[in-house]
Design a protein around this motif. Structure first.
Motif, short mmCIF file in Angstrom:
data_model
loop_
_atom_site.label_atom_id
_atom_site.label_comp_id
_atom_site.label_asym_id
_atom_site.label_seq_id
_atom_site.Cartn_x
_atom_site.Cartn_y
_atom_site.Cartn_z
N GLN A 158 -37.54 -53.55 7.72
CA GLN A 158 -37.44 -52.38 8.59
C GLN A 158 -36.02 -52.16 9.11
O GLN A 158 -35.69 -51.08 9.60
CB GLN A 158 -38.39 -52.54 9.78
N ALA A 159 -35.18 -53.19 8.98
CA ALA A 159 -33.81 -53.09 9.48
C ALA A 159 -32.87 -53.95 8.64
O ALA A 159 -33.27 -55.01 8.14
CB ALA A 159 -33.74 -53.55 10.94
N VAL A 160 -31.65 -53.47 8.49
CA VAL A 160 -30.62 -54.23 7.79
C VAL A 160 -29.40 -54.31 8.69
O VAL A 160 -28.97 -53.31 9.27
CB VAL A 160 -30.26 -53.60 6.43
N ILE A 161 -28.85 -55.52 8.81
CA ILE A 161 -27.72 -55.79 9.70
C ILE A 161 -26.50 -56.15 8.86
O ILE A 161 -26.57 -57.08 8.04
CB ILE A 161 -28.04 -56.94 10.67
N PHE A 162 -25.41 -55.43 9.05
CA PHE A 162 -24.18 -55.63 8.27
C PHE A 162 -23.05 -56.15 9.15
O PHE A 162 -22.95 -55.78 10.32
CB PHE A 162 -23.71 -54.30 7.66
N LEU A 193 -31.16 -46.83 2.29
CA LEU A 193 -31.82 -47.26 3.53
C LEU A 193 -32.15 -46.07 4.43
O LEU A 193 -33.23 -46.02 5.02
CB LEU A 193 -30.92 -48.24 4.28
N VAL A 194 -31.22 -45.12 4.50
CA VAL A 194 -31.44 -43.93 5.33
C VAL A 194 -32.61 -43.11 4.77
O VAL A 194 -33.49 -42.67 5.52
CB VAL A 194 -30.16 -43.08 5.41
N VAL A 195 -32.62 -42.95 3.46
CA VAL A 195 -33.71 -42.19 2.82
C VAL A 195 -35.06 -42.85 3.12
O VAL A 195 -36.06 -42.17 3.38
CB VAL A 195 -33.47 -42.09 1.30
N ASP A 196 -35.08 -44.18 3.12
CA ASP A 196 -36.32 -44.93 3.36
C ASP A 196 -36.59 -45.15 4.86
O ASP A 196 -37.51 -45.89 5.22
CB ASP A 196 -36.26 -46.28 2.65
N ARG A 197 -35.75 -44.54 5.71
CA ARG A 197 -35.91 -44.61 7.17
C ARG A 197 -35.85 -46.03 7.72
O ARG A 197 -36.56 -46.39 8.66
CB ARG A 197 -37.22 -43.92 7.59
N LYS A 198 -34.98 -46.82 7.14
CA LYS A 198 -34.72 -48.17 7.67
C LYS A 198 -33.65 -48.06 8.76
O LYS A 198 -32.77 -47.19 8.71
CB LYS A 198 -34.20 -49.10 6.58
N LYS A 199 -33.70 -48.95 9.73
CA LYS A 199 -32.67 -48.99 10.77
C LYS A 199 -31.44 -49.74 10.25
O LYS A 199 -31.57 -50.75 9.55
CB LYS A 199 -33.20 -49.68 12.03
N ILE A 200 -30.25 -49.22 10.58
CA ILE A 200 -29.00 -49.84 10.13
C ILE A 200 -28.19 -50.27 11.36
O ILE A 200 -27.90 -49.47 12.25
CB ILE A 200 -28.16 -48.86 9.28
N PHE A 201 -27.83 -51.56 11.37
CA PHE A 201 -27.02 -52.11 12.46
C PHE A 201 -25.74 -52.72 11.88
O PHE A 201 -25.75 -53.25 10.77
CB PHE A 201 -27.79 -53.20 13.21
N ILE A 202 -24.67 -52.62 12.66
CA ILE A 202 -23.44 -53.34 12.34
C ILE A 202 -23.18 -54.30 13.50
O ILE A 202 -23.13 -53.88 14.66
CB ILE A 202 -22.24 -52.38 12.17
N LEU A 242 -25.97 -45.28 12.43
CA LEU A 242 -25.47 -46.63 12.69
C LEU A 242 -25.60 -46.99 14.17
O LEU A 242 -25.32 -46.17 15.04
CB LEU A 242 -24.00 -46.73 12.29
N THR A 243 -25.99 -48.23 14.43
CA THR A 243 -25.91 -48.81 15.77
C THR A 243 -25.00 -50.02 15.67
O THR A 243 -25.21 -50.90 14.84
CB THR A 243 -27.30 -49.24 16.27
N VAL A 244 -23.95 -50.03 16.51
CA VAL A 244 -22.89 -51.03 16.37
C VAL A 244 -22.86 -51.97 17.58
O VAL A 244 -22.97 -51.52 18.72
CB VAL A 244 -21.51 -50.36 16.21
N PHE A 245 -22.69 -53.27 17.29
CA PHE A 245 -22.51 -54.28 18.33
C PHE A 245 -21.22 -55.05 18.06
O PHE A 245 -20.98 -55.46 16.93
CB PHE A 245 -23.68 -55.27 18.35
N PHE A 246 -20.40 -55.22 19.11
CA PHE A 246 -19.16 -55.99 18.99
C PHE A 246 -19.37 -57.36 19.62
O PHE A 246 -19.49 -57.48 20.85
CB PHE A 246 -18.01 -55.24 19.68
N ALA A 247 -19.44 -58.38 18.80
CA ALA A 247 -19.79 -59.73 19.27
C ALA A 247 -18.80 -60.24 20.31
O ALA A 247 -19.19 -60.85 21.31
CB ALA A 247 -19.87 -60.69 18.09
#
Length: 202
Positions: free
Chosen positions: A11-15, A110-119, A144-149
Motif C-alpha cells: 500500500q506504500a513505498v518509501i524511497f 504506483l500513482v496509477v495503482d493509488r499507492k502512497k509514496i514517501f521519501i 509525495l510525502t517527504v520526511f527529513f531524518a
C-alpha cells in the motif's frame, strides 16, 4: 528485479533520494560548476581548470574534504568554505535533476495503482529540500510525502514505524527502496521488505 510485481500487494513505498531517485553526482557536479564560476569571477582563476580538478577528485575520492583539497590546489582563502557550503544548500542549478528512468516509471505506476509514496532522506535538510525543488518530477510531486531524518533527529527505522502507524499499515504492506547498507539495515530492524533501486526494471 520486477518491482512492479513485488509492490503489487503493498500500500506504500518509501524511497531515499540520493542515488535512488536520481544520481547524487548530478547535483554535486552542478554545485562544483557554480563554485568554480564564482571563484573565476572573484579571483580571476580559470573556472574550467578548477571544475575539472573537482570533478576528478570527486570521482576518485568522493566529496569528503573536497573544498580543502581545492583550496590547497588553487591557493584559495579558507573564507570561501562559506560560499562552497552555501551553494550546496541553495544553488540554483543550471539543469533540473532528472529521475532515473526506471524510478520514474515505477513511481508513475504506483500513482496509477493509488499507492502512497514517501521519501525519507538523510543529509542536510536544506540541501535535500533544494534538490527536491529542482527535480523534474513529471507531475509526481503532488503525490509525495517527504520526511527529513536529520531535521526530525530520528533514525530512519523510527520514521518508518511512524509512517506505518499513521497510515494504519503493517510492515508487509510497505516496501523500502534504497541504495546502501544503511537503508537496508534500518528496514530490517522493523521487518520492512527492502529492495535496491538500481535492480528495479519493468
Amino acid at each position: 528485479m520486477d518491482a512492479y510485481q513485488f509492490a503489487k500487494d503493498k500500500q506504500a513505498v518509501i524511497f531515499e533520494l540520493d542515488n535512488v531517485l536520481f544520481p547524487e553526482k548530478d547535483y554535486l557536479l552542478q554545485v562544483y560548476y557554480l563554485f568554480a564560476q564564482f571563484i573565476e569571477y572573484s579571483e580571476q582563476k580559470n573556472a574550467q581548470v578548477i571544475l575539472e580538478f573537482m570533478r576528478l577528485e570527486y570521482e576518485l575520492n568522493g566529496s569528503d574534504n573536497l573544498f580543502q583539497k581545492t583550496a590547497a590546489k588553487f591557493d584559495l582563502a579558507e573564507s570561501y568554505q562559506y560560499n562552497f557550503d552555501l551553494l550546496h544548500q541553495n544553488a540554483r542549478l543550471p539543469l533540473k535533476l532528472l529521475l532515473y528512468k526506471n524510478m520514474l516509471e515505477f513511481m508513475q505506476e504506483l500513482v496509477v495503482d493509488r499507492k502512497k509514496i514517501f521519501i525519507v532522506t538523510t543529509g542536510d535538510p536544506e540541501q535535500q529540500l533544494n534538490k527536491i525543488k529542482q527535480t523534474e518530477w513529471n507531475g509526481l510531486e503532488k503525490y509525495l510525502t517527504v520526511f527529513f531524518a536529520d531535521e526530525l533527529q530520528q533514525p530512519k527505522s523510527e520514521i518508518f514505524i511512524n509512517i506505518l502507524s499513521n497510515n494504519n499499515l503493517s510492515s508487509n504492506e510497505a516496501l523500502v527502496v534504497g541504495a546502501n547498507k544503511f537503508d537496508e539495515e534500518q528496514s530490517k530492524l522493523i521487518n520492512l521488505p527492502y529492495i535496491v533501486s538500481l535492480e528495479i526494471y519493468r
